[in-house]
Design a protein around this motif. Structure first.
Motif, PDB file in Angstrom:
ATOM      1  N   GLU A   1      -0.085  -4.374   6.312  1.00 45.44           N
ATOM      2  CA  GLU A   1      -1.245  -5.051   6.907  1.00 45.44           C
ATOM      3  C   GLU A   1      -1.399  -6.489   6.448  1.00 45.44           C
ATOM      4  O   GLU A   1      -1.769  -7.360   7.236  1.00 45.44           O
ATOM      5  CB  GLU A   1      -2.509  -4.252   6.561  1.00 45.44           C
ATOM      6  N   VAL A   2      -1.127  -6.734   5.172  1.00 47.51           N
ATOM      7  CA  VAL A   2      -1.497  -8.046   4.648  1.00 47.51           C
ATOM      8  C   VAL A   2      -0.436  -9.126   4.860  1.00 47.51           C
ATOM      9  O   VAL A   2      -0.747 -10.306   4.773  1.00 47.51           O
ATOM     10  CB  VAL A   2      -1.845  -7.975   3.140  1.00 47.51           C
TER      11      VAL A   2
ATOM     12  N   CYS B   1      -0.852   2.554   4.559  1.00 47.00           N
ATOM     13  CA  CYS B   1      -1.459   1.323   5.080  1.00 47.00           C
ATOM     14  C   CYS B   1      -1.817   1.520   6.563  1.00 47.00           C
ATOM     15  O   CYS B   1      -1.144   2.262   7.287  1.00 47.00           O
ATOM     16  CB  CYS B   1      -0.490   0.163   4.892  1.00 47.00           C
ATOM     17  N   ASP B   2      -2.854   0.815   6.974  1.00 44.13           N
ATOM     18  CA  ASP B   2      -3.547   1.080   8.236  1.00 44.13           C
ATOM     19  C   ASP B   2      -2.705   1.641   9.384  1.00 44.13           C
ATOM     20  O   ASP B   2      -2.915   2.762   9.835  1.00 44.13           O
ATOM     21  CB  ASP B   2      -4.195  -0.201   8.769  1.00 44.13           C
TER      22      ASP B   2
ATOM     23  N   ALA C   1      -7.381   2.130   6.479  1.00 42.05           N
ATOM     24  CA  ALA C   1      -6.458   3.092   5.870  1.00 42.05           C
ATOM     25  C   ALA C   1      -7.206   4.348   5.421  1.00 42.05           C
ATOM     26  O   ALA C   1      -6.764   5.477   5.676  1.00 42.05           O
ATOM     27  CB  ALA C   1      -5.731   2.455   4.695  1.00 42.05           C
TER      28      ALA C   1
ATOM     29  N   HIS D   1      -3.587   2.344  -1.093  1.00 42.77           N
ATOM     30  CA  HIS D   1      -4.097   1.479  -0.019  1.00 42.77           C
ATOM     31  C   HIS D   1      -5.521   1.048  -0.325  1.00 42.77           C
ATOM     32  O   HIS D   1      -6.107   1.456  -1.343  1.00 42.77           O
ATOM     33  CB  HIS D   1      -3.991   2.192   1.337  1.00 42.77           C
ATOM     34  N   CYS D   2      -6.100   0.245   0.548  1.00 43.88           N
ATOM     35  CA  CYS D   2      -7.459  -0.275   0.349  1.00 43.88           C
ATOM     36  C   CYS D   2      -8.408   0.884   0.023  1.00 43.88           C
ATOM     37  O   CYS D   2      -8.394   1.924   0.682  1.00 43.88           O
ATOM     38  CB  CYS D   2      -7.940  -0.977   1.601  1.00 43.88           C
TER      39      CYS D   2
ATOM     40  N   CYS E   1       0.837  -1.220   0.000  1.00 47.12           N
ATOM     41  CA  CYS E   1       0.000   0.000   0.000  1.00 47.12           C
ATOM     42  C   CYS E   1       0.866   1.262   0.000  1.00 47.12           C
ATOM     43  O   CYS E   1       0.396   2.334  -0.379  1.00 47.12           O
ATOM     44  CB  CYS E   1      -0.909   0.006   1.222  1.00 47.12           C
TER      45      CYS E   1
HETATM   46 FE1  FES Z   1      -2.848  -1.752   3.374  1.00 42.89          FE
HETATM   47 FE2  FES Z   1      -5.549  -2.316   3.436  1.00 42.89          FE
HETATM   48  S1  FES Z   1      -3.838  -3.665   3.327  1.00 42.89           S
HETATM   49  S2  FES Z   1      -4.534  -0.455   3.546  1.00 42.89           S
END
Ligand code: FES
Length: 574
Positions: free
Chosen positions: A88-89, A124-125, A203, A196-197, A56
């Motif tokens: 995050e992932v 990212c988050d 995020a 990002h998402c 992200c």
């Molecule tokens: Fe990075 Fe959702 S995985 S913002």
């Protein structure tokens, strides 16, 4: 400027003409800096959470170059530095385990170096709260440049959203509604650009949070990562941070209690992630702002939902941008906000957003005709969560918001995985699924498993939602009637640890109550028999985490990190 030179923090390094001054300048000159850049101009740190392990934030080296342009243009000296990046992932067991660690690095790197102001590159988050928490404990002039969302996912003629459609597609695959070929094709269609998402996941929620707090230039949150205006924003932010240093406009002057109240109300109106609660509490804690869990309910729960984005709605961040983005929401909410809260551009929130046009009322509603009348997070109390728990009603099934059901208990995530799909699991759609030991200390790290899947046999019957309760978090992209953040958590002996199969549980969201229908005497007996589990680790960072992490009701920060130490350092470097 001359008067300011002597005040600049960086001049404690570069403004001296002795052995140390020689060393400070000389070694930096190996990067090609000419003499005149040490003349007392603001030195701006570009705090970069770029990493190939955080996809992200994968475009942040480019974004940093645009910040650099702006800083130079305004007469500053940009110095970029990397910090721990929380992807995050990929990170196991959960990035939340490392948020506080990353914040410690950000804090110490900023304080230890000759910086007058900081640009935080976040996406990212957890990269947003970790950077902000660290920067808040130093309190220099600070501006945030968030990386922006991905373009909408496009799959066979329809839009699909990060996370939200992963949960849907995964359930479809489990019950045979789609093939593995369909499923794999969707992977490439979902994540098709930098960013990002693009749902209103954590995020995007964090991006809206920093804009709502006044820490970005107006309109920053929604600009897609791959839109050239994202790079323009980075450039302008680089220019602006130099001015902020000259004005000595520090983080604590922007992050006031009114700014936090604005952020809570705006988060409700955008249908933001439940993770917002933990991160905002932790940031407030660093600044000594008196913010409590109940503030989120009192200030936010009666706010209307104005943004129609997944997971609460149907659109995605790209649509939000084209509709006008967060300034439209802020303008619509003006009667509820502290419009005089100051922002990084020196203007107030109200001034920045007064004329924001709404280009698409299907995506952003007016305050007169909201998508939902009340949309914020609800804080629950009761004997099952003495220190509180939260639920996001806008992402829940209305019929389940008042529900009484028989508990089906899983003692930890491994137990859940082993039994949830067993054909003989004694469960029906009215049951309440309880997952224990997935809180801050229990997992450890408080993972996003609170929206755990329903039993396969009920999914096959067409059941789409059930009441679920845990001490875990939930992905901001997720949905369901999910009670989260129960505190105290099971691992420290909270009542959640005492629930047994067959107990009756009452959820009453309008009444703000979560009740375990077991007598006090029985609970006391169970409590006397309860034994803590052995610690997950006797050494290293995990051990530090287990010994110092606080509960969800105060933001899961470490006890010794609460508060700030400022920018001063007692000694020169030796
Ligand atoms: Fe990075 Fe959702 S995985 S913002």
């Amino acid at each position: 400027m001359d008067n300011n030179k002597s005040k600049l923090r960086s001049q404690e390094w570069f403004g001296r003409f002795d052995t140390l001054g020689f060393i400070y300048r000389s070694w930096l000159k190996n990067q090609g800096h000419p003499d005149h850049v040490f003349d007392g101009r603001p030195v701006i740190g570009i705090c970069n959470t770029w990493s190939e392990l955080t996809p992200c934030n994968g475009h942040f080296r480019v974004l940093a170059e645009f910040v650099r342009r702006g800083v130079y243009e305004a007469g500053g000296l940009p110095l970029e530095f990397p910090v721990m990046s929380l992807g995050e992932v990929l990170m196991r067991p959960t990035t939340m385990l490392f948020r506080n660690l990353a914040s410690m690095e950000v804090e110490e790197v900023i304080r230890a170096n000759p910086l007058d102001g900081v640009v935080l590159l976040t996406g990212c988050d957890k990269t947003t709260p970790s950077c902000l928490m660290g920067a808040a404990s130093v309190d220099l002039p600070t501006i945030v440049v968030n990386g922006g969302p991905m373009l909408n996912g496009k799959y066979r003629g329809r839009d699909i959203g990060s996370g939200t459609d992963v949960w849907r597609l995964s359930d479809d695959l489990r019950v045979g509604a789609i093939t593995m070929e369909d499923y794999l094709e969707a992977e490439s269609c979902m994540s098709r650009s930098d960013g990002h998402c693009m749902t209103m996941g954590t995020a995007s929620t964090m991006a809206c949070m920093v804009e709502a707090l006044g820490l970005t230039l107006p309109g920053a949150a929604a600009i897609p990562a791959s839109d050239s205006r994202r790079r323009k924003l980075a450039h302008l932010s680089g220019r602006r941070i130099v001015e902020m240093v000259k004005e000595d406009l520090r983080l604590s002057q922007i992050l006031t209690r009114p700014a936090f109240e604005n952020a809570i109300k705006i988060n409700a109106a955008v249908g933001g992630s439940t993770n917002f609660v933990l991160h905002l509490l932790a940031i407030a804690g660093r600044l000594g702002i008196d913010l409590a869990l109940d503030d989120f309910d009192q200030l936010g729960s009666h706010m209307p939902l104005l943004v129609n984005l997944m997971p609460s709605g149907e659109f995605l961040m790209e649509d939000f941008f084209y509709a006008g983005g967060l300034p439209v929401v802020i303008r619509e909410l003006q009667d509820h906000l502290h419009n005089d809260a100051i922002t990084v551009n020196g203007q107030s929130t109200g001034e920045n957003c007064a004329k924001a046009p709404n280009y698409n009322q299907s995506v952003i509603a007016s305050i007169e005709q909201p998508f939902q009348v009340e949309a914020g997070l609800t804080v629950l109390r009761g004997n099952l969560c003495e220190k509180g728990a939260i639920i996001k009603p806008s992402a829940a099934t209305p019929a389940l918001l008042k529900h009484r059901g028989r508990a089906v208990v899983f003692s930890d995530y491994e137990d859940y995985e082993a039994r949830i799909d067993l054909p003989d699991l004694d469960v029906d759609p009215d049951c309440v699924l309880v997952l224990q030991n997935v809180g801050p200390k229990g997992y450890p790290g408080m993972p996003e498993v609170g929206n755990f899947h329903l039993p396969k046999k009920l999914l096959a019957q067409g059941v789409t939602d059930m009441v679920r309760i845990s001490d875990a978090r939930m992905s901001g992209t997720a949905f369901g009637t999910v009670v989260l953040h129960a505190a105290p958590e099971a691992a420290v002996g909270g009542t959640l640890a005492l629930v047994r199969d067959g107990d009756m549980i009452e959820l009453d969201v309008p009444g703000r109550c979560l009740h375990l229908d077991v007598t006090e005497a029985e609970l006391a007996q169970r409590r006397a028999m309860w034994q803590p589990r052995p610690p997950h680790s006797e050494r290293g960072y995990v051990n530090l985490f287990l010994n110092h992490v606080q509960q969800a009701d105060t933001g899961v920060d470490f006890d010794f990190l609460v508060g700030k130490s400022g920018a001063g350092v007692a000694h020169g470097n030796h």
